[in-house]
Design an enzyme around this catalytic site. Structure first.
Site, PDB file in Angstrom:
ATOM      1  N   CYS A  26      36.385 -47.775   6.372  1.00 28.31           N
ATOM      2  CA  CYS A  26      35.926 -47.395   7.709  1.00 28.31           C
ATOM      3  C   CYS A  26      34.480 -47.829   7.912  1.00 28.31           C
ATOM      4  O   CYS A  26      33.703 -47.912   6.955  1.00 28.31           O
ATOM      5  CB  CYS A  26      35.975 -45.876   7.897  1.00 28.31           C
ATOM      6  SG  CYS A  26      37.563 -45.101   7.575  1.00 28.31           S
ATOM      7  N   ASP A  27      34.136 -48.070   9.168  1.00 38.56           N
ATOM      8  CA  ASP A  27      32.739 -48.295   9.510  1.00 38.56           C
ATOM      9  C   ASP A  27      32.513 -47.878  10.951  1.00 38.56           C
ATOM     10  O   ASP A  27      33.393 -48.085  11.799  1.00 38.56           O
ATOM     11  CB  ASP A  27      32.334 -49.754   9.335  1.00 38.56           C
ATOM     12  CG  ASP A  27      30.833 -49.937   9.449  1.00 38.56           C
ATOM     13  OD1 ASP A  27      30.136 -49.695   8.443  1.00 38.56           O
ATOM     14  OD2 ASP A  27      30.347 -50.289  10.536  1.00 38.56           O
ATOM     15  N   SER A  28      31.361 -47.293  11.225  1.00 40.75           N
ATOM     16  CA  SER A  28      31.052 -46.848  12.581  1.00 40.75           C
ATOM     17  C   SER A  28      29.705 -47.396  13.035  1.00 40.75           C
ATOM     18  O   SER A  28      28.757 -47.467  12.248  1.00 40.75           O
ATOM     19  CB  SER A  28      31.004 -45.312  12.647  1.00 40.75           C
ATOM     20  OG  SER A  28      32.263 -44.745  12.330  1.00 40.75           O
TER      21      SER A  28
END
Length: 205
Positions: A75-77
């Site tokens: 995941c990455d935000s």
């Protein structure tokens, strides 16, 4: 079958645990700036998706030996602000202060990229990736509150210099979209991506 979370984020771990999954955590150590810099004229959603995929791929050599039958989730935000900039973790008090001074009283789009890899007998047999946008409406903390928040260190290590599930939640007026995505891992999108690679969420409860 185990779910391997390729992230050091305690918030993502908490979301998964609250949703009935006890993941194995393996931190990728990916150079996020280098991955983003290698992309050619990417759209914002493509940046977070590429970063998520890079994190999932990075832990494969270790995970394939430890857990040959598993699902790896990366995941990455990042925050797409009203002025069109894409903001990751500020890293310093000065950068976090500047971001809050610019985004207070405005709205931004928190983009969370996801990548899932299905391992069988230690080999990747399926991949899925996507992103989830959520609109965040920021409040206007006064100077004393902002300085106190910066002093906690929390906004320095989170995308966009804010959290929804921590002290930053005091300064978020509302969101339009999936709350779990703002915290770091979208349960609805992850469920859909898992379905694409032939895995039911309930298989890991």
């Amino acid at each position: 079958m185990r779910l391997v979370l390729a992230s050091a984020s305690p918030a993502r771990l908490s979301v998964l645990r609250g949703a009935g999954i006890e993941p194995v955590v393996r931190v990728s150590g990916v150079d996020e700036d280098a991955v983003a810099a290698a992309l050619v004229d990417p759209k914002p959603a493509e940046v977070v998706t590429a970063l998520a995929a890079a994190k999932a791929e990075a832990v494969l050599p270790l995970v394939s030996e430890e857990f040959p039958d598993a699902v790896v989730v990366g995941c990455d935000s990042m925050l797409l602000t009203a002025d069109g900039s894409l903001e990751g973790k500020p890293g310093t008090v000065e950068k976090a202060r500047d971001r809050w001074e610019r985004m207070a009283g405005t709205s931004g789009t928190l983009l969370t990229g996801h990548a899932v890899l299905r391992l069988r007998d230690g080999e990747v047999v399926a991949r899925g990736a996507g992103s989830e946008p959520t609109t965040v409406r920021f409040g206007r903390p006064d100077e004393a509150d902002l300085e106190a928040y910066l002093a906690t260190g929390e906004p320095l290590q989170v995308a966009g210099a804010f959290t929804l599930d921590g002290m930053g939640g005091w300064f978020v007026d509302g969101i339009d979209g999936d709350p779990s995505s703002v915290i770091g891992i979208s349960l609805p999108l992850t469920r859909r991506l898992l379905a694409e690679i032939g895995v039911r969420v309930s298989d890991m409860w």
